[in-house]
Design an enzyme around this catalytic site. Structure first.
Site, mmCIF file in Angstrom:
data_model
loop_
_atom_site.group_PDB
_atom_site.id
_atom_site.type_symbol
_atom_site.label_atom_id
_atom_site.label_comp_id
_atom_site.label_asym_id
_atom_site.label_seq_id
_atom_site.Cartn_x
_atom_site.Cartn_y
_atom_site.Cartn_z
ATOM 1 N N SER A 133 0.738 -1.161 0.020
ATOM 2 C CA SER A 133 -0.170 0.085 -0.355
ATOM 3 C C SER A 133 1.137 0.578 0.291
ATOM 4 C CB SER A 133 -0.883 -0.189 1.721
ATOM 5 O OG SER A 133 -1.696 0.845 0.916
ATOM 6 N N TYR B 198 -2.590 -1.321 10.403
ATOM 7 C CA TYR B 198 -2.516 -1.199 8.473
ATOM 8 C C TYR B 198 -0.745 -0.704 8.459
ATOM 9 C CZ TYR B 198 -3.662 -1.436 4.180
ATOM 10 O OH TYR B 198 -4.143 -1.286 2.487
HETATM 11 P P1 NAP Z 1 -11.529 -6.395 0.785
HETATM 12 O O1 NAP Z 1 -11.946 -6.324 -0.279
HETATM 13 O O2 NAP Z 1 -11.637 -6.826 1.360
HETATM 14 O O3 NAP Z 1 -10.657 -7.921 0.363
HETATM 15 C C1 NAP Z 1 -9.878 -8.712 1.146
HETATM 16 C C2 NAP Z 1 -9.795 -10.255 0.718
HETATM 17 O O4 NAP Z 1 -9.017 -10.683 1.678
HETATM 18 C C3 NAP Z 1 -11.543 -10.524 1.012
HETATM 19 O O5 NAP Z 1 -11.846 -12.077 -0.007
HETATM 20 C C4 NAP Z 1 -11.207 -11.416 2.172
HETATM 21 O O6 NAP Z 1 -12.219 -12.944 2.618
HETATM 22 C C5 NAP Z 1 -10.110 -12.031 2.531
HETATM 23 N N1 NAP Z 1 -9.420 -11.881 3.347
HETATM 24 C C6 NAP Z 1 -9.449 -11.510 4.536
HETATM 25 N N2 NAP Z 1 -8.510 -11.942 5.715
HETATM 26 C C7 NAP Z 1 -7.995 -13.000 5.188
HETATM 27 C C8 NAP Z 1 -7.306 -14.463 6.323
HETATM 28 N N3 NAP Z 1 -7.176 -14.265 7.389
HETATM 29 N N4 NAP Z 1 -7.346 -15.479 4.650
HETATM 30 C C9 NAP Z 1 -7.569 -15.828 3.609
HETATM 31 N N5 NAP Z 1 -8.150 -14.421 3.274
HETATM 32 C C10 NAP Z 1 -8.561 -13.605 3.930
HETATM 33 O O7 NAP Z 1 -10.128 -5.745 0.205
HETATM 34 P P2 NAP Z 1 -8.863 -5.051 -0.746
HETATM 35 O O8 NAP Z 1 -9.808 -3.157 -1.344
HETATM 36 O O9 NAP Z 1 -9.717 -5.834 -2.441
HETATM 37 O O10 NAP Z 1 -7.979 -4.822 -0.572
HETATM 38 C C11 NAP Z 1 -6.870 -6.019 -1.455
HETATM 39 C C12 NAP Z 1 -4.967 -5.557 -0.696
HETATM 40 O O11 NAP Z 1 -4.363 -4.854 -1.535
HETATM 41 C C13 NAP Z 1 -5.481 -5.542 1.041
HETATM 42 O O12 NAP Z 1 -4.210 -6.682 0.771
HETATM 43 C C14 NAP Z 1 -4.959 -4.232 0.794
HETATM 44 O O13 NAP Z 1 -4.310 -4.315 1.692
HETATM 45 C C15 NAP Z 1 -4.486 -3.907 -0.283
HETATM 46 N N6 NAP Z 1 -5.153 -2.339 -0.543
HETATM 47 C C16 NAP Z 1 -5.948 -1.387 -0.212
HETATM 48 C C17 NAP Z 1 -6.370 -0.518 -1.003
HETATM 49 C C18 NAP Z 1 -7.336 0.269 -1.478
HETATM 50 O O14 NAP Z 1 -7.832 1.277 -1.455
HETATM 51 N N7 NAP Z 1 -8.885 -0.809 -1.674
HETATM 52 C C19 NAP Z 1 -5.522 1.219 -0.443
HETATM 53 C C20 NAP Z 1 -4.488 -0.127 -0.959
HETATM 54 C C21 NAP Z 1 -3.965 -0.985 -0.623
HETATM 55 P P3 NAP Z 1 -13.381 -12.130 3.822
HETATM 56 O O15 NAP Z 1 -14.250 -11.819 2.222
HETATM 57 O O16 NAP Z 1 -14.019 -13.128 4.491
HETATM 58 O O17 NAP Z 1 -13.186 -10.796 4.383
#
Ligand code: NAP
Length: 267
Positions: free
Chosen positions: A152, A166
């Protein structure tokens, strides 16, 4: 003159197997789709079986070779089982995308040691465990590989109140990426990271929804005003960068982090 490898060959992932943690929704799902489009067999490793199984049905209906393995990446035994399962099902692992992550918000005064640990367990220890056991399988096979960690921009600057766990976890992911790249280079395993800015996903929008906190919505608007390209990112903006790093286009890149934030950090 030396003949150049064609672009279509460089970007192709035909014959490769890619594992995407948290690949059933948000950024992870976009990555799953793009890697499959490039020809990879895709394996979604996710904690949520219902959502993942629905996605697998959809992908298979498009004749994509897709699999699901239930895995909580914080549990070492489940990660080992995930790797064994994929080796049995697909025979090899060529690409790992450490995407699963959580971003709960709690101020320092509210945050307990356990709250802090929970974030570190998923975002940092989970990436380590998946990277460590996948790399072991790649080394045994002797054919190289590629690991991509979704970090991130918070790895590079403190974001906002309530995000200390985080931010610390993502700073750790950046250094884990560099250390693993250093150690695994001799096995032809490349390890890189991507630093997304604000990407429209259910997880991110939920955190800033009207039912959430007003000041968070205000914060999102302020954030948006600072993005040079003037828009939030799409999950596919990250997926395309993953495809680049996973492909032979990035054959000589390791230990790096690519910022994909629409120019937020330069504003
Ligand atoms: P998201 O929509 O919340 O999806 C995250 C996925 O990870 C969900 O399917 C979740 O399952 C799964 N997960 C959570 N805990 C887990 C575990 N212990 N074991 C296996 N799977 C698990 O997140 P996102 O926004 O797509 O983000 C994806 C990545 O990008 C993350 O690492 C986040 O920190 C990074 N990121 C995102 C943003 C943003 O703006 N969206 C910005 C910077 C970085 P559940 O559905 O069951 O919870």
């Amino acid at each position: 003159m030396q003949e150049l490898t064609s672009l279509s060959k460089l970007i192709s992932l035909e014959g490769k197997t890619a594992v995407i943690t948290g690949g059933a929704r948000g950024i992870g799902l976009a990555i799953t789709r793009r890697l499959a489009e490039a020809g990879a067999t895709v394996v979604i490793a996710d904690i949520d079986a219902t959502e993942a199984e629905n996605i697998i049905v959809q992908l298979k209906s498009q004749e994509i070779d897709a699999h699901y393995v239930k895995c909580d990446i914080t549990v070492e035994a489940e990660v080992r089982h995930m790797v064994d399962y994929i080796l049995e099902e697909a025979g090899n692992i060529d690409i790992l995308v450490n995407n699963a992550g959580i971003y709960p918000r709690k101020s320092l005064e509210e945050m307990t040691g356990q709250d802090f640990q929970n974030v570190i367990s998923v975002n940092l220890t989970g990436a380590f465990l998946c990277g460590r056991y996948t790399a072991e399988a790649m080394i045994l096979r002797g054919n190289g590989g590629c690991i991509i960690n979704i970090a991130s921009i918070e790895a590079l600057h403190p974001s906002s109140t309530g995000m200390s766990a985080y931010d610390a976890s993502k700073g750790g992911v950046l250094m884990l990426t560099k250390s693993m790249a250093r150690e695994l280079g001799k096995h032809d395993i490349r390890v890189n990271a991507i630093a997304p800015g604000a990407i429209k996903t259910r997880g991110m929008l939920f955190q800033t929804s009207p039912s959430g906190n007003r000041s968070q919505l205000k914060e999102l608007k302020l954030f948006l005003s600072r993005i040079a390209l003037g828009r939030l990112g799409d999950a596919d903006d990250i997926a395309r960068t993953v495809l680049f790093l996973a492909s032979d286009m990035a054959e000589y890149i390791t230990g790096e982090m690519i910022v994909v934030d629409g120019g937020y950090l330069v504003s």
